[in-house]
Design a protein around this motif. Structure first.
Motif, PDB file in Angstrom:
ATOM      1  N   HIS A 271       0.824  -1.211   0.000  1.00 51.54           N
ATOM      2  CA  HIS A 271       0.000   0.000   0.000  1.00 51.54           C
ATOM      3  C   HIS A 271       0.859   1.263   0.000  1.00 51.54           C
ATOM      4  O   HIS A 271       0.502   2.264  -0.638  1.00 51.54           O
ATOM      5  CB  HIS A 271      -0.940  -0.019   1.208  1.00 51.54           C
ATOM      6  CG  HIS A 271      -1.919  -1.141   1.168  1.00 51.54           C
ATOM      7  ND1 HIS A 271      -2.692  -1.510   2.255  1.00 51.54           N
ATOM      8  CD2 HIS A 271      -2.269  -1.982   0.161  1.00 51.54           C
ATOM      9  CE1 HIS A 271      -3.461  -2.523   1.907  1.00 51.54           C
ATOM     10  NE2 HIS A 271      -3.222  -2.824   0.653  1.00 51.54           N
ATOM     11  N   GLU A 272       1.981   1.215   0.709  1.00 49.80           N
ATOM     12  CA  GLU A 272       2.869   2.375   0.709  1.00 49.80           C
ATOM     13  C   GLU A 272       3.457   2.615  -0.675  1.00 49.80           C
ATOM     14  O   GLU A 272       3.584   3.768  -1.123  1.00 49.80           O
ATOM     15  CB  GLU A 272       3.994   2.170   1.729  1.00 49.80           C
ATOM     16  CG  GLU A 272       3.558   2.376   3.174  1.00 49.80           C
ATOM     17  CD  GLU A 272       2.977   3.760   3.411  1.00 49.80           C
ATOM     18  OE1 GLU A 272       3.587   4.746   2.946  1.00 49.80           O
ATOM     19  OE2 GLU A 272       1.909   3.843   4.029  1.00 49.80           O
ATOM     20  N   ILE A 277       3.447   5.748  -5.800  1.00 51.87           N
ATOM     21  CA  ILE A 277       3.338   5.774  -7.260  1.00 51.87           C
ATOM     22  C   ILE A 277       2.169   6.626  -7.722  1.00 51.87           C
ATOM     23  O   ILE A 277       2.279   7.414  -8.669  1.00 51.87           O
ATOM     24  CB  ILE A 277       3.189   4.332  -7.805  1.00 51.87           C
ATOM     25  CG1 ILE A 277       4.470   3.550  -7.585  1.00 51.87           C
ATOM     26  CG2 ILE A 277       2.805   4.343  -9.291  1.00 51.87           C
ATOM     27  CD1 ILE A 277       4.351   2.091  -7.915  1.00 51.87           C
ATOM     28  N   SER A 278       1.022   6.476  -7.060  1.00 51.68           N
ATOM     29  CA  SER A 278      -0.221   7.079  -7.547  1.00 51.68           C
ATOM     30  C   SER A 278      -0.525   8.438  -6.928  1.00 51.68           C
ATOM     31  O   SER A 278      -1.409   9.147  -7.418  1.00 51.68           O
ATOM     32  CB  SER A 278      -1.392   6.138  -7.255  1.00 51.68           C
ATOM     33  OG  SER A 278      -1.585   6.006  -5.849  1.00 51.68           O
ATOM     34  N   HIS A 279       0.153   8.775  -5.823  1.00 54.54           N
ATOM     35  CA  HIS A 279      -0.146  10.004  -5.073  1.00 54.54           C
ATOM     36  C   HIS A 279      -1.598   9.987  -4.566  1.00 54.54           C
ATOM     37  O   HIS A 279      -2.251  11.027  -4.490  1.00 54.54           O
ATOM     38  CB  HIS A 279       0.103  11.252  -5.926  1.00 54.54           C
ATOM     39  CG  HIS A 279       1.456  11.283  -6.555  1.00 54.54           C
ATOM     40  ND1 HIS A 279       2.609  11.424  -5.817  1.00 54.54           N
ATOM     41  CD2 HIS A 279       1.846  11.170  -7.850  1.00 54.54           C
ATOM     42  CE1 HIS A 279       3.653  11.403  -6.623  1.00 54.54           C
ATOM     43  NE2 HIS A 279       3.216  11.250  -7.861  1.00 54.54           N
ATOM     44  N   ASP A 280      -2.069   8.813  -4.240  1.00 50.37           N
ATOM     45  CA  ASP A 280      -3.423   8.611  -3.728  1.00 50.37           C
ATOM     46  C   ASP A 280      -3.312   8.160  -2.275  1.00 50.37           C
ATOM     47  O   ASP A 280      -2.635   7.172  -1.975  1.00 50.37           O
ATOM     48  CB  ASP A 280      -4.138   7.552  -4.583  1.00 50.37           C
ATOM     49  CG  ASP A 280      -5.555   7.258  -4.104  1.00 50.37           C
ATOM     50  OD1 ASP A 280      -6.061   8.034  -3.264  1.00 50.37           O
ATOM     51  OD2 ASP A 280      -6.140   6.275  -4.563  1.00 50.37           O
ATOM     52  N   TRP A 281      -3.958   8.857  -1.389  1.00 47.13           N
ATOM     53  CA  TRP A 281      -3.809   8.534   0.038  1.00 47.13           C
ATOM     54  C   TRP A 281      -4.661   7.344   0.462  1.00 47.13           C
ATOM     55  O   TRP A 281      -4.468   6.782   1.541  1.00 47.13           O
ATOM     56  CB  TRP A 281      -4.164   9.747   0.897  1.00 47.13           C
ATOM     57  CG  TRP A 281      -5.564  10.243   0.701  1.00 47.13           C
ATOM     58  CD1 TRP A 281      -5.993  11.160  -0.216  1.00 47.13           C
ATOM     59  CD2 TRP A 281      -6.740   9.858   1.429  1.00 47.13           C
ATOM     60  NE1 TRP A 281      -7.352  11.365  -0.110  1.00 47.13           N
ATOM     61  CE2 TRP A 281      -7.834  10.578   0.897  1.00 47.13           C
ATOM     62  CE3 TRP A 281      -6.965   8.969   2.476  1.00 47.13           C
ATOM     63  CZ2 TRP A 281      -9.131  10.437   1.375  1.00 47.13           C
ATOM     64  CZ3 TRP A 281      -8.269   8.833   2.958  1.00 47.13           C
ATOM     65  CH2 TRP A 281      -9.327   9.562   2.407  1.00 47.13           C
ATOM     66  N   ARG A 282      -5.597   6.921  -0.390  1.00 48.30           N
ATOM     67  CA  ARG A 282      -6.422   5.756  -0.062  1.00 48.30           C
ATOM     68  C   ARG A 282      -5.744   4.458  -0.484  1.00 48.30           C
ATOM     69  O   ARG A 282      -4.925   4.446  -1.394  1.00 48.30           O
ATOM     70  CB  ARG A 282      -7.794   5.871  -0.735  1.00 48.30           C
ATOM     71  CG  ARG A 282      -8.712   6.851  -0.016  1.00 48.30           C
ATOM     72  CD  ARG A 282      -9.876   7.272  -0.881  1.00 48.30           C
ATOM     73  NE  ARG A 282      -9.484   8.281  -1.848  1.00 48.30           N
ATOM     74  CZ  ARG A 282     -10.319   9.152  -2.405  1.00 48.30           C
ATOM     75  NH1 ARG A 282     -11.595   9.126  -2.093  1.00 48.30           N
ATOM     76  NH2 ARG A 282      -9.879  10.047  -3.269  1.00 48.30           N
ATOM     77  N   GLU A 283      -6.106   3.368   0.173  1.00 43.62           N
ATOM     78  CA  GLU A 283      -5.515   2.079  -0.166  1.00 43.62           C
ATOM     79  C   GLU A 283      -6.084   1.560  -1.476  1.00 43.62           C
ATOM     80  O   GLU A 283      -7.229   1.863  -1.827  1.00 43.62           O
ATOM     81  CB  GLU A 283      -5.771   1.074   0.961  1.00 43.62           C
ATOM     82  CG  GLU A 283      -5.059   1.433   2.256  1.00 43.62           C
ATOM     83  CD  GLU A 283      -5.260   0.380   3.328  1.00 43.62           C
ATOM     84  OE1 GLU A 283      -6.054  -0.562   3.089  1.00 43.62           O
ATOM     85  OE2 GLU A 283      -4.639   0.498   4.397  1.00 43.62           O
ATOM     86  N   PRO A 284      -5.296   0.765  -2.227  1.00 48.60           N
ATOM     87  CA  PRO A 284      -5.805   0.236  -3.498  1.00 48.60           C
ATOM     88  C   PRO A 284      -6.896  -0.804  -3.270  1.00 48.60           C
ATOM     89  O   PRO A 284      -6.982  -1.416  -2.204  1.00 48.60           O
ATOM     90  CB  PRO A 284      -4.563  -0.393  -4.128  1.00 48.60           C
ATOM     91  CG  PRO A 284      -3.711  -0.777  -2.961  1.00 48.60           C
ATOM     92  CD  PRO A 284      -3.932   0.296  -1.926  1.00 48.60           C
TER      93      PRO A 284
END
Length: 653
Positions: A271-272, A277-284
């Motif tokens: 997740h980190e 990579i995505s600059h998304d603070w939510r988990e995939p």
């Protein structure tokens, strides 16, 4: 090639073509000067790999493999940057052959083709025939010096050049094992120097971006520590402290999660990496791993986000995954590795080898790239299929966020069309809450039903209120409710599912025979005869707007509806093409009347009783306008339509 011998130093002069090529490389190839350090570190990493392999193959090799690493040193006063490895090194002949590759190219034809390339991409593709990333250092340096000694040999070689007309080769006795490249940097105030490459912060940032996952440690002695050690050596009361050398700091993490087994990596680590990579603070939503072995090896670690970014449908959306080659970062958004309909997928692909151009910024299109795209696409789609059965809640989230994008593949990817159909789901009249798959729809089809019925529209509510749905609702026949813009297109491209045609309830004639109670043939024939004269008169009066007026078998409540021929474009699709700047002729459509509706019955009776039918023309226009409004359209002349409604209301009162 000409050279003159100056004591133990040989000076070589570049041929004219090679000198021109070198200048083109230095000034035209790379769009980002920072990549010179990536190239030098990558070369150093390769040298360490080769030494480890050579030591395994030859246990008599006189080489130190106890602490393989890469060192980076900077000197602000001297304006030098040094990259050093203790890897395999090179012999005198290898330096001339490998580092001097550009000098030996000697091809005027190549330079001519390069100059004649019509665009930057074409030029980079031509340059890609030569692996000369070492020379990228001349983008930031006035002079480059290389000192090297091949593992197991007793003497080394020094190479030096200012990147202009000549370079020198010299045999030396005191070279350490491995290769040291020193760049004598251009002045800090030079017009083309955007960064200070003697800055620790700059070096850290470049290494972190391009070389963070390289297997070998990349070390640098912090200047503060080095300065402190010097001060202590000069004036400390403690001899032990004075003798202590500053501790080097490792700049890269060396944690290529995709190269480690699943058991060695925690979900938090995955997740980190995704967030980085995505600059998304939510988990995939889902993690996808793939390891391909054989003649062409690569590893992939992909992530399906849990929500769609706001700009997913914008033309400038940055799609693609990060591409690495041997853990060296190549590019951020490699569009060649996944099709556009999977543009929401983030992650990393690391190949053992790829055909890259000299700047490593553009992939040459070869079978390896196509092979990787096919394999990665199938893996992502199969992961979605697994979610459908193993994690229906996650699948529901995925389809809500990305279903409309995935359906683009039904148009563009014929190879995976069946697989995409299998993982697609659609709103349906069968359920207000749960979407359905085409497979489930087919399993519920009534006896004798031959087609999968659907209707497109802007929203579920507008579709359910459409007059086209009335007969299907009355007879309990399921209809798919398609509300995404892409639905207007893919249903025609796909055409069928498991041998069942996909049929719009707003196109062509609807024959529900065998799918519910139908009017007796005799009664239908009687109605056709009863309304024949009215239908002909309305067709003549509305000729500019309709190409046919006929009785309807799909209406039970509404007086009229507008339908298209089986192969006509829908109004929504016409508008889509026009919005894209394509000229589409406006098609005349078909007006269907409900023979059992009181308004239609009254109009037919009035038509038979009156010789002067001028007053009935407004009623005919009103019926047509109501049908257009019912499907979400707009009357051709809104002002006239409003007047017709007002006149009829006035007469009714």
């Amino acid at each position: 090639m000409r050279y003159t011998r100056i004591m133990s130093t040989e000076t070589f002069e570049f041929q004219v073509e090679a000198r021109q090529l070198l200048q083109l490389m230095i000034h035209s190839v790379y769009s980002n000067k920072d990549v010179f350090l990536r190239e030098l570190v990558s070369n150093a990493s390769d040298a360490l790999d080769k030494l480890r392999l050579a030591a395994l193959r030859d246990d008599t090799l006189d080489a130190d493999v106890s602490d393989l690493h890469i060192d980076i040193e900077t000197d602000t006063e001297a304006r030098t940057l040094t990259v050093r490895d203790n890897g395999i090194g090179m012999s005198y002949d290898e330096v001339g052959r490998l580092i001097g590759t550009i000098a030996n190219s000697g091809t005027a034809k190549f330079v001519e083709e390069l100059r004649e390339a019509q665009d930057e991409a074409g030029a980079e593709g031509l340059i890609g025939q030569f692996g000369v990333g070492f020379y990228s250092g001349f983008m930031v340096a006035d002079e480059m010096t290389l000192l090297t000694r091949r593992a197991g040999e007793g003497h080394g070689t020094r190479w030096s050049s200012r990147g202009e007309g000549t370079y020198t080769l010299e045999r030396v006795d005191d070279a350490p094992q491995g290769t040291t490249v020193t760049l004598h940097l251009k002045p800090a105030d030079s017009d083309d120097q955007l960064h200070d490459y003697t800055s620790e912060w700059t070096i850290r940032e470049i290494v972190k971006r391009y070389s963070d996952f390289i297997t070998w440690p990349i070390r640098m002695v912090p200047k503060a520590a080095a300065s402190g050690a010097d001060d202590t050596a000069d004036g400390s009361d403690s001899p032990d402290e004075a003798a202590a050398a500053p501790e080097p700091e490792t700049l890269n993490s060396m944690k290529a999660l995709w190269a480690r087994s699943r058991e060695e990596v925690s979900d938090d680590e995955y997740h980190e990496l995704y967030k980085h990579i995505s600059h998304d603070w939510r988990e995939p939503l889902e993690t996808v791993r793939l390891q391909a072995e054989g003649t062409f090896e690569y590893q992939a670690l992909l992530f399906v986000p849990s929500h769609a970014p706001h700009d997913l449908y914008n033309q400038g959306y940055q799609r693609g995954v990060q591409l690495y080659v041997k853990r060296v970062f190549i590019m951020d958004d490699c569009e060649a590795l996944l099709p556009p309909y999977l543009r929401f997928v983030k992650g990393v692909v690391d190949a053992a080898d790829l055909s890259l151009n000299v700047s490593r910024e553009i992939l040459q299109q070869d079978r390896h790239i196509r092979m990787m795209q096919r394999r990665l696409t199938k893996k992502v789609v199969s992961t979605v299929k697994d979610m459908m059965t193993a994690a229906p809640e996650r699948y529901a989230t995925f389809w809500r966020e990305f279903g409309a994008v995935l359906k683009e593949g039904l148009l563009s990817d014929s190879d995976n069309r069946d697989a995409l159909l299998a993982v697609s789901s659609f709103a349906t009249t069968h359920s207000q809450e749960e979407p359905t798959t085409l497979k489930s729809y087919v399993e519920r089809m009534k006896d004798g039903q031959e087609a999968v019925y659907y209707l497109t529209g802007e929203s579920r509510q507008s579709i359910e209120n459409s007059p086209h749905m009335e007969a299907f609702r009355a007879k309990g026949i399921e209809v798919l409710l398609l509300t995404d813009p892409v639905d207007e297109v893919w249903v025609d491209a796909v055409g069928e599912f498991e041998g069942k045609p996909l049929r719009s309830v707003a196109k062509g004639e609807v024959d529900l025979g065998g799918e519910g109670d139908e009017k007796a043939d005799g009664e239908r024939e009687k109605q056709d005869e009863e309304y024949a004269a009215l239908l002909g008169w309305m067709k003549e009066h509305l000729d500019e707007d309709v190409k046919e007026v006929r009785l309807s078998s799909r209406l039970t409540v509404s007086p009229a509806c507008i339908v298209s021929d089986a192969h006509d474009l829908t109004p929504a699709l016409e508008n889509m093409y026009r919005a894209m700047g394509q000229e589409v002729p406006r098609a005349r459509r078909i007006l269907e009347l409900n023979p059992d509706h009181v308004l239609v019955k009254g109009l037919n009776q009035a038509y038979k009783e009156r010789e002067d039918r001028t007053g009935l023309a407004g009623t005919a226009e009103l019926l047509h306008g109501l049908a257009v409004l019912a499907e979400g359209g707009r009357p051709k002349e809104p002002g006239r339509f409003v007047k017709l409604v007002a006149d009829h209301l006035e007469r009714a009162l």
